[in-house]
Design a protein around this motif. Structure first.
Motif, mmCIF file in Angstrom:
data_model
loop_
_atom_site.group_PDB
_atom_site.id
_atom_site.type_symbol
_atom_site.label_atom_id
_atom_site.label_comp_id
_atom_site.label_asym_id
_atom_site.label_seq_id
_atom_site.Cartn_x
_atom_site.Cartn_y
_atom_site.Cartn_z
ATOM 1 N N ILE A 165 79.722 109.669 74.215
ATOM 2 C CA ILE A 165 80.719 110.535 74.855
ATOM 3 C C ILE A 165 81.441 109.787 75.975
ATOM 4 C CG2 ILE A 165 80.996 112.610 76.290
ATOM 5 C CD1 ILE A 165 78.669 113.835 74.660
ATOM 6 N N ARG A 166 80.692 109.020 76.756
ATOM 7 C CA ARG A 166 81.286 108.248 77.838
ATOM 8 C C ARG A 166 82.242 107.195 77.284
ATOM 9 N NH1 ARG A 166 81.565 109.951 82.644
ATOM 10 N NH2 ARG A 166 79.317 110.187 82.970
ATOM 11 N N ALA A 167 81.865 106.543 76.183
ATOM 12 C CA ALA A 167 82.708 105.513 75.579
ATOM 13 C C ALA A 167 84.011 106.098 75.054
ATOM 14 C CB ALA A 167 81.952 104.811 74.453
ATOM 15 N N LEU A 168 83.979 107.353 74.635
ATOM 16 C CA LEU A 168 85.180 108.013 74.118
ATOM 17 C C LEU A 168 86.042 108.605 75.231
ATOM 18 C CD1 LEU A 168 83.636 109.804 71.001
ATOM 19 C CD2 LEU A 168 85.160 107.817 71.010
ATOM 20 N N GLY A 169 85.590 108.476 76.459
ATOM 21 C CA GLY A 169 86.367 108.955 77.583
ATOM 22 C C GLY A 169 86.356 110.461 77.766
ATOM 23 N N ALA A 170 85.358 111.138 77.157
ATOM 24 C CA ALA A 170 85.283 112.602 77.265
ATOM 25 C C ALA A 170 84.405 112.990 78.456
ATOM 26 C CB ALA A 170 84.766 113.196 75.966
ATOM 27 N N ASP A 171 84.782 112.505 79.636
ATOM 28 C CA ASP A 171 83.963 112.746 80.824
ATOM 29 C C ASP A 171 83.846 114.227 81.151
ATOM 30 O OD1 ASP A 171 83.935 110.044 80.845
ATOM 31 O OD2 ASP A 171 84.942 109.778 82.765
ATOM 32 N N VAL A 172 84.840 115.018 80.739
ATOM 33 C CA VAL A 172 84.817 116.450 81.040
ATOM 34 C C VAL A 172 83.592 117.119 80.423
ATOM 35 C CG1 VAL A 172 86.218 117.061 79.017
ATOM 36 C CG2 VAL A 172 86.217 118.558 81.037
ATOM 37 N N VAL A 173 83.106 116.582 79.300
ATOM 38 C CA VAL A 173 81.893 117.120 78.668
ATOM 39 C C VAL A 173 80.679 116.820 79.534
ATOM 40 C CG1 VAL A 173 80.384 117.005 76.654
ATOM 41 C CG2 VAL A 173 82.870 116.905 76.357
ATOM 42 N N LEU A 174 80.603 115.582 80.004
ATOM 43 C CA LEU A 174 79.433 115.173 80.780
ATOM 44 C C LEU A 174 79.413 115.831 82.161
ATOM 45 C CD1 LEU A 174 79.280 111.395 79.820
ATOM 46 C CD2 LEU A 174 78.052 113.323 78.826
ATOM 47 N N GLU A 175 80.565 116.258 82.645
ATOM 48 C CA GLU A 175 80.599 116.974 83.922
ATOM 49 C C GLU A 175 79.861 118.305 83.826
ATOM 50 O OE1 GLU A 175 84.722 117.319 84.761
ATOM 51 O OE2 GLU A 175 84.987 115.173 85.220
ATOM 52 N N ARG A 176 79.711 118.810 82.613
ATOM 53 C CA ARG A 176 79.041 120.089 82.379
ATOM 54 C C ARG A 176 77.638 119.907 81.803
ATOM 55 N NH1 ARG A 176 84.267 120.406 82.341
ATOM 56 N NH2 ARG A 176 85.385 122.354 82.801
ATOM 57 N N LEU A 177 77.153 118.680 81.847
ATOM 58 C CA LEU A 177 75.889 118.353 81.194
ATOM 59 C C LEU A 177 74.718 119.157 81.765
ATOM 60 C CD1 LEU A 177 74.820 116.565 78.961
ATOM 61 C CD2 LEU A 177 74.406 114.775 80.657
ATOM 62 N N ALA A 178 74.679 119.327 83.077
ATOM 63 C CA ALA A 178 73.582 120.078 83.685
ATOM 64 C C ALA A 178 73.583 121.525 83.204
ATOM 65 C CB ALA A 178 73.675 120.018 85.208
ATOM 66 N N GLY A 179 74.771 122.098 83.044
ATOM 67 C CA GLY A 179 74.862 123.469 82.539
ATOM 68 C C GLY A 179 74.348 123.585 81.122
ATOM 69 N N TYR A 180 74.711 122.605 80.278
ATOM 70 C CA TYR A 180 74.196 122.598 78.910
ATOM 71 C C TYR A 180 72.667 122.473 78.921
ATOM 72 C CZ TYR A 180 78.896 121.927 76.943
ATOM 73 O OH TYR A 180 80.207 122.089 76.564
ATOM 74 N N ALA A 181 72.157 121.607 79.784
ATOM 75 C CA ALA A 181 70.708 121.398 79.846
ATOM 76 C C ALA A 181 69.983 122.676 80.257
ATOM 77 C CB ALA A 181 70.385 120.270 80.822
ATOM 78 N N ARG A 182 70.541 123.386 81.222
ATOM 79 C CA ARG A 182 69.895 124.628 81.661
ATOM 80 C C ARG A 182 69.909 125.677 80.550
ATOM 81 N NH1 ARG A 182 73.061 123.326 86.359
ATOM 82 N NH2 ARG A 182 71.720 122.447 87.993
ATOM 83 N N ALA A 183 71.003 125.718 79.772
ATOM 84 C CA ALA A 183 71.065 126.657 78.649
ATOM 85 C C ALA A 183 69.994 126.325 77.616
ATOM 86 C CB ALA A 183 72.451 126.621 78.009
ATOM 87 N N MET A 184 69.773 125.019 77.362
ATOM 88 C CA MET A 184 68.742 124.607 76.414
ATOM 89 C C MET A 184 67.341 124.890 76.955
ATOM 90 S SD MET A 184 70.053 123.635 73.609
ATOM 91 C CE MET A 184 71.144 125.035 73.915
ATOM 92 N N GLU B 57 62.310 128.068 76.539
ATOM 93 C CA GLU B 57 61.394 129.104 77.025
ATOM 94 C C GLU B 57 61.202 130.186 75.965
ATOM 95 O OE1 GLU B 57 62.957 130.368 80.795
ATOM 96 O OE2 GLU B 57 61.773 128.873 81.877
ATOM 97 N N LEU B 58 62.266 130.528 75.238
ATOM 98 C CA LEU B 58 62.133 131.481 74.131
ATOM 99 C C LEU B 58 61.213 130.918 73.051
ATOM 100 C CD1 LEU B 58 65.833 132.719 73.733
ATOM 101 C CD2 LEU B 58 63.897 134.068 74.549
ATOM 102 N N ASP B 59 61.403 129.633 72.716
ATOM 103 C CA ASP B 59 60.571 128.983 71.695
ATOM 104 C C ASP B 59 59.098 129.022 72.089
ATOM 105 O OD1 ASP B 59 62.741 128.343 70.121
ATOM 106 O OD2 ASP B 59 62.914 126.287 70.879
#
Length: 206
Positions: free
Chosen positions: A137-156, A161-163
């Motif tokens: 993702i970083r190589a493709l220049g999609a930094d906007v995705v990685l800016e939200r990485l912590a949010g994605y991690a918390r959702a997972m 916890e459900l699992d």
């Protein structure tokens, strides 16, 4: 039940059952004569678990043997048991070890895990997957995705916890591993599909 009935009940061919018996993956039945043995529901369950580990998890016979040994060991707690089985699931690498971006992806992931305070280790196969994804993702220049990485991690983490809440309700060790494997490997495409459906809903509402 005899071996032919065991085959019908489990959906596993007789020659395959005999192979599992010879290899020690399936315990022997109760001998009723020199060439005849009786099997029960425990054998049906074990066969279905073996097939799930082979067909769904993609484990080799050696991997199945290790997983079954973990299941049958009474000395391991649930955390170690789940870790041993799930770590045995093959996860192909997407990038070569010498990829220039991989170290950066690994460093970013290490920082994220530290900030989140997760009790995970780099030897988890998923660590490499995440590091590779971050690097790509970083190589493709999609930094906007990685800016939200912590949010994605918390959702997972909520999903995890459900699992684990589901697995915690299971007392039978074989059923525990079966659910762990199926929830992980079949749950992944399910979660992806639900994400796509949710994206359509959010887009339509906005």
């Amino acid at each position: 039940m005899r071996i032919a009935e065991l085959s019908r009940a489990s959906g596993v061919a007789v020659p395959t059952i005999k192979y599992y018996l010879r290899d020690g993956l399936l315990s022997a039945g109760e001998l009723t004569s020199k060439n005849q043995a009786q099997y029960d529901e425990r054998h049906v369950r074990r066969l279905k678990l073996i097939r799930a580990l082979v067909d769904v998890a993609g484990l080799s016979i050696a991997g199945v043997r290790d997983a079954l040994a973990a299941i049958d060991s009474t000395e391991q707690g649930r955390h170690k048991l789940l870790g041993q089985v799930l770590h045995s699931v093959p996860v192909p690498a997407a990038l070569p070890d010498d990829d220039p971006g991989l170290a950066g992806g690994d460093a970013e992931l290490t920082t994220l895990i530290g900030k989140l305070g997760w009790a995970v280790k780099p030897d988890n196969p998923a660590w490499r997957n995440a590091a590779e994804a971050i690097a790509t993702i970083r190589a493709l220049g999609a930094d906007v995705v990685l800016e939200r990485l912590a949010g994605y991690a918390r959702a997972m983490h909520d999903v995890a916890e459900l699992d684990l809440a589901m697995i915690a309700e299971v007392k039978d060790r074989e059923r525990l591993i079966e659910l762990a494997v199926l929830a992980t490997l079949l749950g992944d495409p399910l979660l992806l599909a639900l994400r796509r459906l949710a994206e359509e809903d959010v887009s339509a509402r906005s």
